[in-house]
Design a protein around this motif. Structure first.
Motif, PDB file in Angstrom:
ATOM      1  N   ARG A 101       1.893   4.507   5.902  1.00 32.02           N
ATOM      2  CA  ARG A 101       3.087   4.335   6.744  1.00 32.02           C
ATOM      3  C   ARG A 101       2.688   3.886   8.149  1.00 32.02           C
ATOM      4  NH1 ARG A 101       5.340  10.101   5.234  1.00 32.02           N
ATOM      5  NH2 ARG A 101       6.407   9.640   3.283  1.00 32.02           N
ATOM      6  N   LYS A 102       1.670   4.538   8.702  1.00 31.21           N
ATOM      7  CA  LYS A 102       1.217   4.173  10.048  1.00 31.21           C
ATOM      8  C   LYS A 102       0.677   2.744  10.062  1.00 31.21           C
ATOM      9  CE  LYS A 102       0.109   8.837  11.585  1.00 31.21           C
ATOM     10  NZ  LYS A 102      -0.961   9.775  11.950  1.00 31.21           N
ATOM     11  N   ASP A 103      -0.105   2.380   9.051  1.00 24.91           N
ATOM     12  CA  ASP A 103      -0.638   1.015   8.971  1.00 24.91           C
ATOM     13  C   ASP A 103       0.487  -0.004   8.867  1.00 24.91           C
ATOM     14  OD1 ASP A 103      -3.194   2.058   9.090  1.00 24.91           O
ATOM     15  OD2 ASP A 103      -3.605   1.797   6.943  1.00 24.91           O
TER      16      ASP A 103
ATOM     17  N   ASN B 215       0.822  -1.207   0.000  1.00 25.61           N
ATOM     18  CA  ASN B 215       0.000   0.000   0.000  1.00 25.61           C
ATOM     19  C   ASN B 215       0.858   1.261   0.000  1.00 25.61           C
ATOM     20  OD1 ASN B 215      -2.323  -1.529  -0.038  1.00 25.61           O
ATOM     21  ND2 ASN B 215      -2.677  -1.376   2.150  1.00 25.61           N
ATOM     22  N   ILE B 216       1.946   1.245   0.759  1.00 24.66           N
ATOM     23  CA  ILE B 216       2.873   2.385   0.746  1.00 24.66           C
ATOM     24  C   ILE B 216       3.428   2.563  -0.665  1.00 24.66           C
ATOM     25  CG2 ILE B 216       5.120   3.250   1.510  1.00 24.66           C
ATOM     26  CD1 ILE B 216       4.584   1.956   4.220  1.00 24.66           C
ATOM     27  N   GLU B 217       3.885   1.477  -1.251  1.00 18.54           N
ATOM     28  CA  GLU B 217       4.469   1.551  -2.589  1.00 18.54           C
ATOM     29  C   GLU B 217       3.460   2.060  -3.617  1.00 18.54           C
ATOM     30  OE1 GLU B 217       6.273  -2.268  -3.376  1.00 18.54           O
ATOM     31  OE2 GLU B 217       7.594  -2.061  -1.645  1.00 18.54           O
TER      32      GLU B 217
ATOM     33  N   GLU C  75      12.668 -10.477  12.151  1.00 16.54           N
ATOM     34  CA  GLU C  75      12.085  -9.188  12.493  1.00 16.54           C
ATOM     35  C   GLU C  75      12.008  -8.308  11.236  1.00 16.54           C
ATOM     36  OE1 GLU C  75      12.783  -5.750  15.868  1.00 16.54           O
ATOM     37  OE2 GLU C  75      13.992  -7.561  15.902  1.00 16.54           O
ATOM     38  N   LYS C  76      10.936  -7.544  11.126  1.00 19.42           N
ATOM     39  CA  LYS C  76      10.716  -6.640   9.987  1.00 19.42           C
ATOM     40  C   LYS C  76      11.113  -5.227  10.396  1.00 19.42           C
ATOM     41  CE  LYS C  76       8.552  -9.729   7.421  1.00 19.42           C
ATOM     42  NZ  LYS C  76       9.079 -10.268   6.216  1.00 19.42           N
ATOM     43  N   PRO C  77      11.666  -4.435   9.462  1.00 17.85           N
ATOM     44  CA  PRO C  77      12.056  -3.061   9.809  1.00 17.85           C
ATOM     45  C   PRO C  77      10.855  -2.114   9.805  1.00 17.85           C
ATOM     46  CG  PRO C  77      12.566  -3.493   7.513  1.00 17.85           C
ATOM     47  CD  PRO C  77      12.064  -4.798   8.098  1.00 17.85           C
ATOM     48  N   TYR C  78      10.912  -1.123  10.669  1.00 15.36           N
ATOM     49  CA  TYR C  78       9.889  -0.082  10.692  1.00 15.36           C
ATOM     50  C   TYR C  78      10.176   0.934   9.589  1.00 15.36           C
ATOM     51  CZ  TYR C  78       8.197  -1.788  15.169  1.00 15.36           C
ATOM     52  OH  TYR C  78       7.668  -2.564  16.155  1.00 15.36           O
ATOM     53  N   TYR C  79       9.138   1.619   9.170  1.00  8.66           N
ATOM     54  CA  TYR C  79       9.272   2.695   8.198  1.00  8.66           C
ATOM     55  C   TYR C  79       9.604   3.951   8.990  1.00  8.66           C
ATOM     56  CZ  TYR C  79       8.398   4.849   3.652  1.00  8.66           C
ATOM     57  OH  TYR C  79       8.549   5.467   2.437  1.00  8.66           O
ATOM     58  N   LYS C  80      10.844   4.430   8.885  1.00  7.30           N
ATOM     59  CA  LYS C  80      11.306   5.553   9.696  1.00  7.30           C
ATOM     60  C   LYS C  80      11.651   6.740   8.813  1.00  7.30           C
ATOM     61  CE  LYS C  80      13.497   2.494  13.035  1.00  7.30           C
ATOM     62  NZ  LYS C  80      14.759   2.047  13.583  1.00  7.30           N
ATOM     63  N   ALA C  81      11.505   7.909   9.384  1.00  6.97           N
ATOM     64  CA  ALA C  81      11.937   9.125   8.701  1.00  6.97           C
ATOM     65  C   ALA C  81      13.460   9.185   8.767  1.00  6.97           C
ATOM     66  CB  ALA C  81      11.336  10.351   9.372  1.00  6.97           C
TER      67      ALA C  81
END
Length: 191
Positions: free
Chosen positions: A139-141, A42-44, A169-175
């Motif tokens: 991003r939040k989802d 969805n982000i992509e 472990e999966k990485p978080y979407y970070k700024a």
């Protein structure tokens, strides 16, 4: 009931009790991993939508602000980085770079009141604003799905199942670090 049959049934019952949590944990991890993948997709998708809107926005602004070539170049370079991003961290950094370039472009637009009243520009801005909101929600989802997944694979006894079946472990979407800084815009045109 003979003693042998009873012993066999007891062994089968014990095996079911032992295997059931493993199967349940595995299935839960698969479901959560799919939620993470959907959220990433969805982000992509939203990033692609924004990327598709940007050339129209840039072309509209170019007609009014010819001297702002560096911003147009920065936007093109950031879009290329986003398109070539190979993982979540690279995508997040490229996304942040593109957001910064777009912010600088929107600050430049403030110097061109006739551009702000242009119907094409206003329509593109509405679409871009909606897309930015979608990206933020996506991003939040994604981070919520990653949190649920990572928490599940770390809890006992799921941690044992996760290690056996290699659920990582999966990485978080970070700024990126630079995303926290306000973009600098220079309105001097070389005078």
């Amino acid at each position: 009931m003979n003693k042998t049959l009873r012993n066999i049934l007891i062994v089968i019952g014990i095996l079911i009790l032992l295997v059931s949590p493993v199967i349940s944990g595995y299935n839960k991890m698969i479901s959560l991993e799919q939620k993470v993948n959907i959220a990433q997709g969805n982000i992509e998708s939203d990033l692609q939508r924004r990327s598709d809107l940007i050339p129209n926005l840039v072309e509209t602004v170019k007609g009014f602000a010819k001297q702002e070539e560096k911003i147009f170049t920065d936007i093109a370079n950031a879009r290329a980085k986003l398109g070539g991003a190979g993982n979540v961290n690279e995508r997040a950094n490229a996304d942040n770079e593109l957001s910064g370039a777009l912010s600088r472009l929107l600050v430049v637009v403030e110097n061109y009141p006739e551009l702000k009243s242009n119907e094409n520009f206003r329509s593109l801005m509405v679409q871009l604003e909606g897309t930015e909101n979608r990206i933020n929600i996506a991003r939040k989802d994604y981070n919520t799905a990653v949190s649920e997944y990572n928490t599940t694979i770390k809890k006992f006894p799921n941690s044992l199942v996760a290690s056996v079946f290699r659920f990582g472990e999966k990485p978080y979407y970070k700024a990126s670090e630079g995303a926290k800084e306000v973009p600098k815009v220079d309105f001097n045109t070389g005078k």
